[in-house]
Design a protein around this motif. Structure first.
Motif, PDB file in Angstrom:
ATOM      1  N   ILE A  59       0.835  -1.191   0.000  1.00  0.00           N
ATOM      2  CA  ILE A  59       0.000   0.000   0.000  1.00  0.00           C
ATOM      3  C   ILE A  59       0.872   1.244   0.000  1.00  0.00           C
ATOM      4  N   ASP A  60       0.277   2.340  -0.381  1.00  0.00           N
ATOM      5  CA  ASP A  60       0.929   3.645  -0.293  1.00  0.00           C
ATOM      6  C   ASP A  60       0.192   4.404   0.800  1.00  0.00           C
ATOM      7  N   SER A  68       0.115   7.328   1.767  1.00  0.00           N
ATOM      8  CA  SER A  68      -0.415   8.649   1.409  1.00  0.00           C
ATOM      9  C   SER A  68      -1.783   8.557   0.740  1.00  0.00           C
ATOM     10  N   THR A  69      -2.173   7.364   0.285  1.00  0.00           N
ATOM     11  CA  THR A  69      -3.474   7.209  -0.374  1.00  0.00           C
ATOM     12  C   THR A  69      -4.569   6.771   0.602  1.00  0.00           C
ATOM     13  N   ILE A  70      -4.231   6.620   1.885  1.00  0.00           N
ATOM     14  CA  ILE A  70      -5.213   6.178   2.875  1.00  0.00           C
ATOM     15  C   ILE A  70      -5.538   7.351   3.800  1.00  0.00           C
ATOM     16  N   PRO A  71      -6.739   7.938   3.641  1.00  0.00           N
ATOM     17  CA  PRO A  71      -7.081   9.131   4.420  1.00  0.00           C
ATOM     18  C   PRO A  71      -7.027   8.911   5.930  1.00  0.00           C
ATOM     19  N   HIS A  77      -3.796   9.956   7.719  1.00  0.00           N
ATOM     20  CA  HIS A  77      -3.352  11.357   7.694  1.00  0.00           C
ATOM     21  C   HIS A  77      -3.675  12.026   9.030  1.00  0.00           C
TER      22      HIS A  77
END
Length: 143
Positions: free
Chosen positions: A65-66, A68-71, A74
């Motif tokens: 997974i990345d 930064s793509t999982i809200p 954050h």
């Protein structure tokens, strides 16, 4: 043809009475001196799967997974909503998001332990949640 030998040996049965006046039965295996065990013969299974044998699967590999793509991953301490996927947590979290090793938590645990000692109780565990703390006491020390 002769009938096949029995699969289980013959048994003798003994009955006896316990002081409660209840009759119980006890069974004991009995093998006569001339008894011979006959080996069981098993043939291979004749069940077949119409779809064929189960295929061999490759070992499972977790999906990369990345972050930064999982809200949900954050966090922005300057945002009006510090944790975007939890909009009910508005504004400053007032240290509730601090790590377990934060100085204020260590000092609080020391105060908790002193308070427990003051009433002769023993603290087994202190568990921190976002906005709460659970203190587990040894039941044997609670008066």
């Amino acid at each position: 043809p002769d009938p096949p030998p029995p699969l289980l040996p013959p048994h003798t049965t003994h009955s006896f009475t316990l002081p409660s006046l209840t009759t119980h039965t006890h069974t004991t295996p009995f093998l006569p001196r001339n008894h011979h065990h006959t080996p069981l013969h098993a043939s291979s299974s004749t069940v077949t799967d119409e779809d064929g044998p189960t295929p061999t699967l490759p070992p499972w590999q977790p999906e990369s997974i990345d972050p930064s793509t999982i809200p949900e991953l954050h966090y922005s301490p300057t945002s009006p909503t510090p944790i975007p996927h939890q909009p009910w947590r508005l504004g400053d979290t007032d240290g509730c998001d601090d790590p377990i090793e934060a100085l204020w938590r260590i000092e609080a645990e020391e105060l908790i332990n002193r308070a427990a000692e003051g009433v002769e109780a023993r603290v087994l565990d202190v568990t921190w949640y976002m906005a709460a703390v659970v203190i587990t006491l040894d039941e044997d020390t609670i008066g």
